[in-house]
Design an enzyme around this catalytic site. Structure first.
Site, PDB file in Angstrom:
ATOM      1  N   ASN A 106       0.552  -0.933  -0.534  1.00 23.64           N
ATOM      2  CA  ASN A 106       0.310  -0.100  -0.252  1.00 23.64           C
ATOM      3  C   ASN A 106       0.397   0.976   0.052  1.00 23.64           C
ATOM      4  O   ASN A 106      -0.156   2.270  -0.268  1.00 23.64           O
ATOM      5  CB  ASN A 106      -1.015   0.011   0.798  1.00 23.64           C
ATOM      6  CG  ASN A 106      -0.121  -0.359   2.176  1.00 23.64           C
ATOM      7  OD1 ASN A 106       0.346  -0.811   2.508  1.00 23.64           O
ATOM      8  ND2 ASN A 106      -0.923   0.342   3.165  1.00 23.64           N
TER       9      ASN A 106
ATOM     10  N   THR B  13     -26.469 -10.634   8.413  1.00 18.84           N
ATOM     11  CA  THR B  13     -27.133 -10.078   7.275  1.00 18.84           C
ATOM     12  C   THR B  13     -26.827 -10.159   6.502  1.00 18.84           C
ATOM     13  O   THR B  13     -25.610  -8.753   6.413  1.00 18.84           O
ATOM     14  CB  THR B  13     -28.559  -9.982   7.781  1.00 18.84           C
ATOM     15  OG1 THR B  13     -28.856 -10.257   8.635  1.00 18.84           O
ATOM     16  CG2 THR B  13     -28.990  -9.427   6.512  1.00 18.84           C
TER      17      THR B  13
ATOM     18  N   CYS C 176      -2.427   5.323   8.546  1.00 18.07           N
ATOM     19  CA  CYS C 176      -2.574   5.513   9.665  1.00 18.07           C
ATOM     20  C   CYS C 176      -0.998   6.283  10.306  1.00 18.07           C
ATOM     21  O   CYS C 176      -1.332   6.411  11.211  1.00 18.07           O
ATOM     22  CB  CYS C 176      -2.267   3.827  10.147  1.00 18.07           C
ATOM     23  SG  CYS C 176      -2.330   3.161   8.789  1.00 18.07           S
TER      24      CYS C 176
ATOM     25  N   SER D  19     -10.806  -5.370  -1.314  1.00 22.53           N
ATOM     26  CA  SER D  19     -11.292  -4.375  -0.823  1.00 22.53           C
ATOM     27  C   SER D  19     -12.396  -3.460  -0.882  1.00 22.53           C
ATOM     28  O   SER D  19     -11.738  -2.610  -1.566  1.00 22.53           O
ATOM     29  CB  SER D  19     -10.560  -3.652   1.171  1.00 22.53           C
ATOM     30  OG  SER D  19     -11.775  -2.174   1.024  1.00 22.53           O
TER      31      SER D  19
ATOM     32  N   GLN E 268      -4.622  -3.586  -2.326  1.00 21.22           N
ATOM     33  CA  GLN E 268      -3.858  -2.512  -3.308  1.00 21.22           C
ATOM     34  C   GLN E 268      -4.009  -3.000  -4.714  1.00 21.22           C
ATOM     35  O   GLN E 268      -4.041  -2.416  -5.502  1.00 21.22           O
ATOM     36  CB  GLN E 268      -2.943  -1.837  -2.639  1.00 21.22           C
ATOM     37  CG  GLN E 268      -2.946  -1.473  -1.547  1.00 21.22           C
ATOM     38  CD  GLN E 268      -3.509   0.023  -1.213  1.00 21.22           C
ATOM     39  OE1 GLN E 268      -3.821   0.437  -2.613  1.00 21.22           O
ATOM     40  NE2 GLN E 268      -4.074  -0.046   0.071  1.00 21.22           N
TER      41      GLN E 268
HETATM   42  N1  PLP Z   1      -4.231  -4.534   3.016  1.00 24.91           N
HETATM   43  C1  PLP Z   1      -3.760  -3.411   2.377  1.00 24.91           C
HETATM   44  C2  PLP Z   1      -2.694  -3.676   2.046  1.00 24.91           C
HETATM   45  C3  PLP Z   1      -4.973  -1.838   2.613  1.00 24.91           C
HETATM   46  O1  PLP Z   1      -3.957  -0.995   2.113  1.00 24.91           O
HETATM   47  C4  PLP Z   1      -5.672  -2.084   3.368  1.00 24.91           C
HETATM   48  C5  PLP Z   1      -6.370   0.079   3.640  1.00 24.91           C
HETATM   49  O2  PLP Z   1      -5.316   0.591   3.931  1.00 24.91           O
HETATM   50  C6  PLP Z   1      -6.415  -3.061   4.136  1.00 24.91           C
HETATM   51  C7  PLP Z   1      -6.056  -4.321   4.324  1.00 24.91           C
HETATM   52  C8  PLP Z   1      -7.394  -2.618   5.204  1.00 24.91           C
HETATM   53  O3  PLP Z   1      -8.398  -2.702   4.656  1.00 24.91           O
HETATM   54  P1  PLP Z   1      -9.575  -2.095   4.679  1.00 24.91           P
HETATM   55  O4  PLP Z   1      -9.980  -0.014   4.871  1.00 24.91           O
HETATM   56  O5  PLP Z   1     -10.755  -2.098   4.108  1.00 24.91           O
HETATM   57  O6  PLP Z   1     -10.447  -2.816   6.115  1.00 24.91           O
END
Ligand code: PLP
Length: 395
Positions: free
Chosen positions: A154, A240, A329, A202, A182
């Site tokens: 990411n 659900t 983060c 995601s 990603q």
């Molecule tokens: N894994 C990676 C590589 C990500 O970049 C992210 C989100 O930044 C996630 C997992 C977490 O995904 P979500 O925000 O849908 O929980």
């Protein structure tokens, strides 16, 4: 609240929802609200829409629809797989991950250890690519339950050699999970040619809303659910189903699949490269973090020696440019990025890194205007620093 006109280069944090995705999901918020498990006809319409979405996700992955389990996000999908692998304890209580994984793998791995399992964290090379020699040494036949290596990082966009990862893990009898959050829709991800056992995705990283994701579970392997209840999703994820968002996820996957072959991803790569080249030409000491060739076409992670990324973020925000320092983060916590540290960068270099991530909603004009803003802000930061330091001005 008024919003400035912005250039949004933070799609790895979250991507703009495609208006066509919103259109697809709206009927399931307004009219088609029946519980998909109900027996009346109104519920059948909803079930059929979910089936269609499952087929759309399966098609993007080259999987079969029954292998797709809907979840609430990438974090849930990742946690579910690590939790599931505990069914192999005590015989196989060893987990292998890379040092550059997202916290949604790092934290479950820590819990795995706290609860008595063992974890090996495999180093990456200086270019961010997972070190396959180290991986071979890490995997223990008869003991390793699961190898979890992310498809694309990411922060840097660097890809993993997933075919080799699968080969090494399977040879030792371990299952393979990949966090493809990603990668989905940005590079081809085909579970028939790269035979991972589990895969997380995601929605909000590929133009669906936040709060919906999926987990691919290969027909070849077992999965032990941790969400127990009404037995939805074939007993693999109770609760659900979030039908409007699932419909959105399916539509977003369909669009990504189209855009993978219609030149859109190439257009994004061209924009990203033009942005990067303009900056590198104006500021020759700027460096690209990670492999320049083996990475997502959407991501540019740049370090600006002598410039604090935190200050740059403020200046760029004032100009209406959205990007991030390291990962989202880390921006709040201001910790040095564990990904950049794992690639051998010292804290100072890591703290001078900015990540720009593009999507199909960006234009070439935006990319070039953004590059000019980045160049101007970096020069300003250096000037201020030089003035602070005394009379020597080095631009
Ligand atoms: N894994 C990676 C590589 C990500 O970049 C992210 C989100 O930044 C996630 C997992 C977490 O995904 P979500 O925000 O849908 O929980």
């Amino acid at each position: 609240m008024d919003f400035l006109p912005v250039i949004y280069l933070d799609s790895n944090a979250t991507a703009q929802v495609d208006p066509r995705v919103v259109d697809a999901m709206m009927p399931f918020l307004r009219e088609n609200y029946a519980n998909p498990s109900a027996s009346y006809r109104a519920a059948r319409v909803v079930r059929e829409a979910m089936d269609a979405a499952r087929a759309q996700i399966a098609s993007l992955l080259n999987a079969v629809p029954a292998e797709v389990v809907f979840t609430s996000c990438g974090t849930e999908s990742n946690n579910a797989v690590i939790e599931s692998a505990r069914m192999f304890w005590p015989a196989r209580a060893h987990l292998v991950i890379a040092t550059t994984e997202h916290s949604a793998i790092l934290e479950p791995a820590r819990r795995w250890e706290r609860d008595g399992g063992t974890v090996t964290r495999v180093a990456v090379r200086a270019d961010g690519v997972v070190n396959l020699d180290r991986l071979r040494e890490a995997v223990v036949p008869g003991q390793t339950a699961l190898v979890s290596i992310m498809w694309a990082n990411n922060e840097t966009g660097v890809l993993a050699p997933m075919r080799e990862v699968v080969e090494i893990a399977h040879e030792a009898g371990a299952l393979v999970h990949t966090d493809a959050v990603q990668a989905m829709g940005k590079v081809p991800v085909d579970v028939q040619s790269v035979e991972v056992d589990y895969l997380s995705l995601s929605g909000h990283k590929f133009h669906a809303p936040k709060g919906v994701g999926a987990l691919f579970v290969s027909r070849r392997v077992r999965f032990r659910p941790w969400m127990l209840g009404g037995g939805q999703e074939g007993g693999r994820r109770s609760g659900t189903e979030n039908v409007p968002y699932i419909v959105a996820l399916g539509k977003a996957a369909e669009l990504m699949q189209e855009h993978l072959v219609d030149g859109t991803e190439e257009r994004i790569r061209t924009m990203r490269d033009a942005f990067e080249n303009r900056i590198l030409k104006a500021l020759p000491d700027v460096m690209v973090n990670g492999s320049r060739d083996f990475r997502l076409p959407t991501t540019s992670s740049l370090r600006f020696p002598g410039v604090e990324a935190a200050g740059m973020l403020i200046l760029l925000d004032e100009k209406g440019l959205c990007c991030s320092a390291g990962s989202a983060c880390h921006t709040a916590a201001l910790h040095p990025s564990h990904v950049l540290e794992a690639m051998g960068l010292d804290a100072q270099h890591a703290a001078s890194t900015l990540r720009f991530s593009f999507s199909r909603f960006n234009t070439m004009d935006e990319a070039l205007a953004a590059a000019d803003q980045v160049i101007a802000c970096a020069k300003k930061m250096r000037l201020l620093r030089a003035q602070d330091a005394g009379p020597v001005i080095a631009l």
